[in-house]
Design an enzyme around this catalytic site. Structure first.
Site, short mmCIF file in Angstrom:
data_model
loop_
_atom_site.label_atom_id
_atom_site.label_comp_id
_atom_site.label_asym_id
_atom_site.label_seq_id
_atom_site.Cartn_x
_atom_site.Cartn_y
_atom_site.Cartn_z
N CYS A 162 18.87 -11.91 79.19
CA CYS A 162 18.44 -13.16 79.81
C CYS A 162 17.75 -12.88 81.14
O CYS A 162 18.08 -11.94 81.85
CB CYS A 162 19.59 -14.13 80.05
SG CYS A 162 20.51 -14.59 78.58
N ARG A 184 13.77 -9.35 78.65
CA ARG A 184 15.22 -9.46 78.76
C ARG A 184 15.81 -10.41 77.73
O ARG A 184 17.04 -10.50 77.59
CB ARG A 184 15.60 -9.95 80.17
CG ARG A 184 15.16 -9.03 81.28
CD ARG A 184 15.58 -9.57 82.62
NE ARG A 184 17.03 -9.58 82.76
CZ ARG A 184 17.75 -8.57 83.23
NH1 ARG A 184 17.14 -7.46 83.60
NH2 ARG A 184 19.06 -8.65 83.33
N TRP A 204 18.50 -14.60 75.92
CA TRP A 204 18.97 -13.77 74.80
C TRP A 204 20.30 -14.36 74.38
O TRP A 204 21.26 -14.35 75.13
CB TRP A 204 19.13 -12.32 75.23
CG TRP A 204 19.47 -11.38 74.10
CD1 TRP A 204 18.61 -10.85 73.20
CD2 TRP A 204 20.76 -10.85 73.78
NE1 TRP A 204 19.27 -10.01 72.34
CE2 TRP A 204 20.61 -10.01 72.66
CE3 TRP A 204 22.04 -11.01 74.32
CZ2 TRP A 204 21.67 -9.32 72.08
CZ3 TRP A 204 23.11 -10.34 73.74
CH2 TRP A 204 22.91 -9.51 72.64
N ASN A 223 22.98 -15.85 83.34
CA ASN A 223 22.89 -14.60 82.58
C ASN A 223 24.28 -14.01 82.54
O ASN A 223 24.90 -13.81 83.59
CB ASN A 223 21.91 -13.64 83.24
CG ASN A 223 21.84 -12.30 82.52
OD1 ASN A 223 22.33 -12.15 81.41
ND2 ASN A 223 21.21 -11.33 83.16
N GLY A 224 24.82 -13.72 81.37
CA GLY A 224 26.15 -13.15 81.25
C GLY A 224 27.02 -13.95 80.31
O GLY A 224 26.53 -14.68 79.44
N GLU A 249 16.34 9.72 67.91
CA GLU A 249 15.50 8.83 68.70
C GLU A 249 14.29 8.35 67.90
O GLU A 249 13.90 7.17 67.98
CB GLU A 249 15.05 9.53 69.98
CG GLU A 249 14.09 8.74 70.85
CD GLU A 249 14.65 7.45 71.39
OE1 GLU A 249 13.85 6.64 71.89
OE2 GLU A 249 15.88 7.23 71.30
N LYS A 278 13.49 4.41 67.14
CA LYS A 278 12.23 3.73 67.47
C LYS A 278 11.68 2.97 66.27
O LYS A 278 11.22 1.84 66.39
CB LYS A 278 11.19 4.76 67.95
CG LYS A 278 11.38 5.20 69.38
CD LYS A 278 11.12 4.07 70.35
CE LYS A 278 11.90 4.23 71.62
NZ LYS A 278 13.34 4.00 71.52
N GLU A 304 13.83 -0.10 65.61
CA GLU A 304 13.72 -1.13 66.65
C GLU A 304 12.49 -2.00 66.49
O GLU A 304 12.55 -3.22 66.65
CB GLU A 304 13.67 -0.47 68.03
CG GLU A 304 14.99 0.04 68.55
CD GLU A 304 14.84 0.67 69.92
OE1 GLU A 304 15.68 0.37 70.79
OE2 GLU A 304 13.90 1.46 70.12
N HIS A 328 24.76 17.82 52.85
CA HIS A 328 26.10 17.27 52.76
C HIS A 328 26.07 15.75 52.63
O HIS A 328 26.87 15.04 53.26
CB HIS A 328 26.93 17.69 53.98
CG HIS A 328 27.12 19.16 54.10
ND1 HIS A 328 27.86 19.90 53.20
CD2 HIS A 328 26.65 20.05 55.01
CE1 HIS A 328 27.86 21.17 53.56
NE2 HIS A 328 27.12 21.29 54.65
N LYS A 348 15.88 -5.82 76.76
CA LYS A 348 15.66 -4.54 77.46
C LYS A 348 16.90 -4.09 78.22
O LYS A 348 17.32 -2.95 78.12
CB LYS A 348 14.49 -4.70 78.43
CG LYS A 348 14.11 -3.43 79.16
CD LYS A 348 13.40 -2.47 78.24
CE LYS A 348 12.84 -1.28 78.98
NZ LYS A 348 12.27 -0.30 78.06
#
Length: 610
Positions: free
Chosen positions: A2, A27, A74, A100-101, A483, A487, A490, A506, A605
């Protein structure tokens, strides 16, 4: 998570709010809204579900009102609908707030307020705050006192901004967890969740600390604690150029930030490489004796930063011979970690506000560990609470999927490993000299990678319809496989998995057929022959191998469907080099699939909630 923005001054607020929210949309972008106090005893609140463009089409950009707050969301509590969008108002329509939170006790507060006759209109935890402020005012408290009391009733983490319809000339704010920054102007002041929206207006900022409350007027700012006692807070000057946060001709911020990596890496290394064989000039508050006595290092991080921590474990153990554990910040506290004397905890966080990482660092510090933050944001919570900080100097990173923040973290970890190794006397002088020279040359090698983009675009076109990807690497390239897979997940929403190449047999080998692209990382290092054998196993099952190798390496000829040759670097620096093509591959696949590269669905983010 947020984004909050606020303005009070002489200019029309609405354009400042919308522009500020645009820079904070990374955000969260499930919904957005603004509230204005025109001075006639009313509030003008405009909200919209979806991205900010939906709000921009609804607000009156010609409104002259010089005071307001805004929010981009968010979603945590409640669906991403207009009814759940911020700002939220009290039942009498006089108090408005953005948040926010998470208020962990909101159900209890909601029941209390409903019992007092209040009716709620949303599914959110946030709405209980303006309702609580209004409720306290109905019992005789003035607005500032009601705000202070309401903050005291909230449990959890929060950044808050609040206004009252009859209180023109005043914005009240509070912070406990998520970041909140005040921008200092002349005859005007600003509020935001990050410094970026403030940069076009001012470089003078105050970072609110946990527990701070603030009263923001045109004339100035007063910061105080929960008991009303005035506090002194440092005014910081931010060095970022606001132009650095713009796209600069690129189609997306992510694309721009990928190509900024040579410069970002140069900034990270500036004044940190010795010129005459002297010690690594890292400015740390630890004595050489304290560094020598380190017995164990715990690295805590989340997401991409966790991957950099895995590479850091390899480097530190190789060069400094110190045992390193790498934990997800969200898991660290709950396994009751053993923290013996001589432990250093390293928190890696791009924003410096990642809630899980901060909580893990706090837990370790309480048990006697020394603390070090690796971070990109000066003045963030991580940099203010850790004993030591190494800034990455990557510059603003707006794209939600991290790129240059990751490679600069790897560079910092390499420097730290060298520093620890030379202090402990465990690093081979020849290896040390090779790594230092390799770091000097690395920005130029990254520049050369732009010539490989056409080939990566072809790979993207060939595999845009694939439903799954497998990324393989060994040693310090295994975290890069993780990584690369992250990417792709995402930003393109394709399922991808990173795996140690030696572990492929395996389990994952059961997935391999001609429809599965296998992205293989095979630099000329100690693992090359083993990796090649693993890839031959994949090729025998008709796996379609896309290989990244060192220039001149023909080992995958006749085995791989395609090969990309990268500049030769020291094997321990290969992670920084090899991740860049993976970023570009994910980027171009996402573009071809029509995905929102900079603002992938469901993500944000800076994750400031647990």
């Amino acid at each position: 998570m947020c984004g909050i923005v606020g303005y009070i001054g002489a200019q029309p607020a609405v354009q400042i709010l919308v522009d500020g929210l645009r820079t904070l949309e990374y955000r969260g972008y499930d919904s957005a809204g603004v509230a204005l106090v025109p001075g006639d005893g009313t509030l003008r609140v405009t909200r919209a579900s979806g991205k900010l463009i939906n709000l921009a089409g609804k607000v009156d950009l010609n409104d002259p009102t010089p005071q307001g707050i805004g929010h981009t969301r968010w979603a945590t509590h409640g669906r991403p609908t207009e009814e759940n969008a911020h700002p939220h108002r009290s039942q009498d329509g006089k108090v408005v707030a953005v948040h926010n939170g998470i208020f962990e006790n909101f159900l209890e507060l909601r029941q209390e307020l409903q019992a007092a006759g209040n009716v709620f209109k949303s599914e959110t935890d946030t709405e209980c705050f303006p309702v609580m402020v209004s409720h306290l005012m109905s019992k005789g408290a003035a607005f500032p006192e009601a705000f202070r009391q309401a903050v005291g009733r909230m449990e959890g983490i929060y950044a808050l901004a609040c206004m009252h319809a009859d209180e023109t000339g005043r914005i009240l704010a509070a912070r406990s967890g998520p970041p909140l920054v005040i921008g200092i102007g002349e005859g005007e002041n600003f509020l935001a969740s990050d410094v970026v929206p403030l940069l076009r207006h001012t470089r003078q900022v105050i970072f609110l600390e946990d527990g701070d409350l603030a009263e923001i007027t045109r004339e100035g700012v007063r910061i105080f604690d929960k008991d009303g006692k005035t506090l002194d807070r440092t005014v910081h000057t931010i060095p970022y150029d606001p132009v650095a946060a713009e796209k600069g001709g690129f189609k997306h911020f992510m694309q721009k930030e990928i190509f900024e990596q040579p410069q970002a890496l140069s900034n990270t290394l500036m004044n940190r490489l010795p010129l005459d064989g002297g010690p690594i000039p890292l400015d740390l508050p630890f004595t050489d004796e304290e560094l020598k006595n380190l017995q164990r290092i715990h690295i805590v991080a989340c997401g991409t930063s966790w991957h950099s921590g895995l590479v850091g474990k390899f480097l530190i153990e190789q060069l400094a011979r110190v045992a390193v554990e790498v934990d997800y910040g969200s898991e660290y506290r709950y396994r009751e970690p053993v923290i013996p004397e001589g432990t250093l905890i390293i928190g890696i966080t791009q924003s410096g506000e990642t809630a899980d990482t901060l909580a893990a660092m706090k837990e370790a510090a309480a048990k006697g560990a020394r603390t070090l933050a690796i971070c990109n944001v000066m003045g963030s919570t991580a940099t203010r609470t850790a004993e030591a900080t190494i800034l990455t100097h990557a510059g603003p990173e707006i794209g939600v999927a991290s790129t240059k923040a990751f490679t600069t973290q790897l560079a910092v970890l390499t420097l730290l490993a060298l520093k620890l190794g030379e202090t402990k006397g465990t690093v081979d002088p020849k290896v040390r000299a090779e790594l230092i020279q390799g770091l000097r040359e690395l920005p130029a090698h990254l520049e050369r990678l732009s010539a490989l983009e056409p080939q990566l675009k072809e790979w993207a076109q060939d595999w845009v319809d694939a439903s799954d990807f497998l990324y393989l690497g060994r040693g310090p390239l295994y975290p890069i496989a993780l990584e690369g897979a992250l990417k792709l997940k995402e930003i393109s929403y394709i399922h991808a998995e990173g795996y140690p190449a030696g572990e492929m047999k395996h389990g994952p080998i059961a997935l391999i057929d001609r429809n599965l692209p296998v992205v293989a990382l095979m630099p000329q290092d100690a693992h090359r022959e083993k990796t090649l054998s693993n890839l031959q196993e994949a090729a025998a099952r008709e796996g379609r191998i896309l290989g990244l190798v060192t220039e001149g390496d023909t080992g995958l000829d006749g085995i791989a469907a395609d090969v990309l040759q990268l500049p030769k670097v020291h094997p321990w620096l290969a992670p920084i080099l090899y991740v860049v093509p993976l970023q570009l591959l994910a980027y171009h696949i996402a573009v071809l699939r029509g995905c929102d590269v900079d603002q992938p669905r469901n993500l944000a983010k800076s994750v400031t909630v647990e």
